[in-house]
Design a protein around this motif. Sequence first.
Motif, PDB file in Angstrom:
ATOM      1  N   GLY A   1      10.094  10.937  -4.379  1.00  0.00           N
ATOM      2  CA  GLY A   1       8.716  10.879  -4.845  1.00  0.00           C
ATOM      3  C   GLY A   1       7.784  11.669  -3.948  1.00  0.00           C
ATOM      4  N   PRO A   2       6.490  11.627  -4.247  1.00  0.00           N
ATOM      5  CA  PRO A   2       5.528  12.489  -3.570  1.00  0.00           C
ATOM      6  C   PRO A   2       5.303  12.161  -2.094  1.00  0.00           C
ATOM      7  CG  PRO A   2       4.412  10.993  -5.073  1.00  0.00           C
ATOM      8  CD  PRO A   2       5.882  10.834  -5.318  1.00  0.00           C
ATOM      9  N   CYS A   3       5.736  10.993  -1.626  1.00  0.00           N
ATOM     10  CA  CYS A   3       5.561  10.663  -0.201  1.00  0.00           C
ATOM     11  C   CYS A   3       6.926  10.524   0.484  1.00  0.00           C
ATOM     12  CB  CYS A   3       4.731   9.398  -0.037  1.00  0.00           C
ATOM     13  SG  CYS A   3       5.248   8.021  -1.097  1.00  0.00           S
TER      14      CYS A   3
ATOM     15  N   GLN B   1       9.591   0.334  -6.088  1.00  0.00           N
ATOM     16  CA  GLN B   1       9.085   1.533  -6.765  1.00  0.00           C
ATOM     17  C   GLN B   1       7.580   1.436  -6.959  1.00  0.00           C
ATOM     18  OE1 GLN B   1      10.733   2.413 -10.643  1.00  0.00           O
ATOM     19  NE2 GLN B   1      10.243   4.570 -10.402  1.00  0.00           N
ATOM     20  N   CYS B   2       6.895   2.534  -6.680  1.00  0.00           N
ATOM     21  CA  CYS B   2       5.451   2.586  -6.914  1.00  0.00           C
ATOM     22  C   CYS B   2       5.199   2.792  -8.405  1.00  0.00           C
ATOM     23  CB  CYS B   2       4.819   3.703  -6.095  1.00  0.00           C
ATOM     24  SG  CYS B   2       3.037   3.826  -6.365  1.00  0.00           S
ATOM     25  N   SER B   3       4.358   1.975  -8.976  1.00  0.00           N
ATOM     26  CA  SER B   3       4.103   2.052 -10.416  1.00  0.00           C
ATOM     27  C   SER B   3       3.228   3.242 -10.786  1.00  0.00           C
ATOM     28  CB  SER B   3       3.451   0.759 -10.895  1.00  0.00           C
ATOM     29  OG  SER B   3       2.224   0.558 -10.229  1.00  0.00           O
ATOM     30  N   THR B   4       2.567   3.871  -9.805  1.00  0.00           N
ATOM     31  CA  THR B   4       1.640   4.960 -10.148  1.00  0.00           C
ATOM     32  C   THR B   4       2.372   6.283 -10.364  1.00  0.00           C
ATOM     33  OG1 THR B   4      -0.113   3.878  -8.896  1.00  0.00           O
ATOM     34  CG2 THR B   4      -0.450   6.199  -9.452  1.00  0.00           C
ATOM     35  N   HIS B   5       3.148   6.749  -9.377  1.00  0.00           N
ATOM     36  CA  HIS B   5       3.853   8.027  -9.516  1.00  0.00           C
ATOM     37  C   HIS B   5       5.357   7.876  -9.306  1.00  0.00           C
ATOM     38  CE1 HIS B   5      -0.287   9.335  -8.068  1.00  0.00           C
ATOM     39  NE2 HIS B   5      -0.212   9.800  -9.300  1.00  0.00           N
ATOM     40  N   GLY B   6       5.849   6.665  -9.189  1.00  0.00           N
ATOM     41  CA  GLY B   6       7.288   6.431  -9.190  1.00  0.00           C
ATOM     42  C   GLY B   6       8.008   6.584  -7.869  1.00  0.00           C
ATOM     43  N   ALA B   7       7.309   6.710  -6.742  1.00  0.00           N
ATOM     44  CA  ALA B   7       7.996   6.827  -5.447  1.00  0.00           C
ATOM     45  C   ALA B   7       8.950   5.650  -5.262  1.00  0.00           C
ATOM     46  CB  ALA B   7       6.982   6.876  -4.309  1.00  0.00           C
ATOM     47  N   MET B   8      10.123   5.945  -4.681  1.00  0.00           N
ATOM     48  CA  MET B   8      11.158   4.926  -4.470  1.00  0.00           C
ATOM     49  C   MET B   8      11.320   4.671  -2.974  1.00  0.00           C
ATOM     50  SD  MET B   8      12.590   4.393  -7.551  1.00  0.00           S
ATOM     51  CE  MET B   8      14.055   4.855  -8.414  1.00  0.00           C
TER      52      MET B   8
ATOM     53  N   ARG C   1       0.873  -1.185   0.000  1.00  0.00           N
ATOM     54  CA  ARG C   1       0.000   0.000   0.000  1.00  0.00           C
ATOM     55  C   ARG C   1       0.903   1.226   0.000  1.00  0.00           C
ATOM     56  NH1 ARG C   1      -3.116  -0.050   5.128  1.00  0.00           N
ATOM     57  NH2 ARG C   1      -3.801  -2.053   4.340  1.00  0.00           N
ATOM     58  N   CYS C   2       0.881   1.971  -1.087  1.00  0.00           N
ATOM     59  CA  CYS C   2       1.739   3.152  -1.180  1.00  0.00           C
ATOM     60  C   CYS C   2       1.245   4.221  -0.203  1.00  0.00           C
ATOM     61  CB  CYS C   2       1.713   3.705  -2.603  1.00  0.00           C
ATOM     62  SG  CYS C   2       2.775   5.144  -2.803  1.00  0.00           S
ATOM     63  N   PRO C   3       2.164   4.819   0.602  1.00  0.00           N
ATOM     64  CA  PRO C   3       1.736   5.849   1.544  1.00  0.00           C
ATOM     65  C   PRO C   3       1.209   7.112   0.856  1.00  0.00           C
ATOM     66  CG  PRO C   3       4.055   5.265   1.897  1.00  0.00           C
ATOM     67  CD  PRO C   3       3.566   4.491   0.706  1.00  0.00           C
ATOM     68  N   HIS C   4       1.455   7.271  -0.441  1.00  0.00           N
ATOM     69  CA  HIS C   4       0.975   8.465  -1.137  1.00  0.00           C
ATOM     70  C   HIS C   4      -0.549   8.435  -1.279  1.00  0.00           C
ATOM     71  CE1 HIS C   4       0.726  11.008  -5.028  1.00  0.00           C
ATOM     72  NE2 HIS C   4       0.598  11.776  -3.973  1.00  0.00           N
ATOM     73  N   LEU C   5      -1.078   7.477  -2.003  1.00  0.00           N
ATOM     74  CA  LEU C   5      -2.528   7.424  -2.234  1.00  0.00           C
ATOM     75  C   LEU C   5      -3.158   6.115  -1.778  1.00  0.00           C
ATOM     76  CD1 LEU C   5      -2.851   9.067  -5.789  1.00  0.00           C
ATOM     77  CD2 LEU C   5      -3.194  10.122  -3.547  1.00  0.00           C
ATOM     78  N   GLY C   6      -2.389   5.262  -1.150  1.00  0.00           N
ATOM     79  CA  GLY C   6      -2.948   4.011  -0.647  1.00  0.00           C
ATOM     80  C   GLY C   6      -3.172   2.954  -1.708  1.00  0.00           C
ATOM     81  N   LEU C   7      -2.511   3.106  -2.852  1.00  0.00           N
ATOM     82  CA  LEU C   7      -2.672   2.147  -3.948  1.00  0.00           C
ATOM     83  C   LEU C   7      -1.630   1.036  -3.863  1.00  0.00           C
ATOM     84  CD1 LEU C   7      -3.118   4.764  -6.828  1.00  0.00           C
ATOM     85  CD2 LEU C   7      -4.919   3.596  -5.514  1.00  0.00           C
ATOM     86  N   ASN C   8      -1.915  -0.082  -4.538  1.00  0.00           N
ATOM     87  CA  ASN C   8      -0.903  -1.137  -4.657  1.00  0.00           C
ATOM     88  C   ASN C   8       0.266  -0.616  -5.489  1.00  0.00           C
ATOM     89  OD1 ASN C   8      -2.746  -2.685  -3.306  1.00  0.00           O
ATOM     90  ND2 ASN C   8      -2.884  -4.283  -4.846  1.00  0.00           N
TER      91      ASN C   8
HETATM   92  S1  FES Z   1       0.358   6.330  -5.434  1.00  0.00           S
HETATM   93 FE1  FES Z   1       2.443   5.702  -5.097  1.00  0.00          FE
HETATM   94  S2  FES Z   1       3.605   7.440  -5.578  1.00  0.00           S
HETATM   95 FE2  FES Z   1       1.553   8.093  -5.869  1.00  0.00          FE
END
Ligand code: FES
Length: 113
Positions: free
Chosen positions: A82-84, A64-71, A40-47
């Motif tokens: 990344g954003p988080c 790496q988050c596939s949505t916005h690239g957070a590492m 669960r990505c801390p940015h938007l809670g997505l896989n």
């Molecule tokens: S949802 Fe993972 S970086 Fe935005």
Amino acid sequence: MTTLCHIDDITEGKTRGFELGGLSIIALKKEAVVYLYVNRCPHLGLNLEFQPDDFLNYDETFIQCSTHGAMFTLDSGECVLGPCKGATLQQLGFSLEDGQIILNEPLPAAPES
Ligand code: FES
């Protein structure tokens, strides 16, 4: 007591995804050490995964988050880019018994859908 898998079921240097009781889990093995995180990505809670079992960046040095690239670092789950940035993936505790990965209870609640 919940058994996730055997340590040999995770390839060295790779990740694997599991679904358990509605909870999505990332298992990673690096230099023979296993790390477990809630998927669960801390940015938007997505896989996070790009494809099933594929959670790593191109050179396999970060999750790496596939949505916005957070590492996220492999050994702590801290977001370093990344954003988080500064947030962390939720790590799961476990014990090893005869090579079996046994999750500590209670497991975190699965997100509401
Ligand atoms: S949802 Fe993972 S970086 Fe935005």
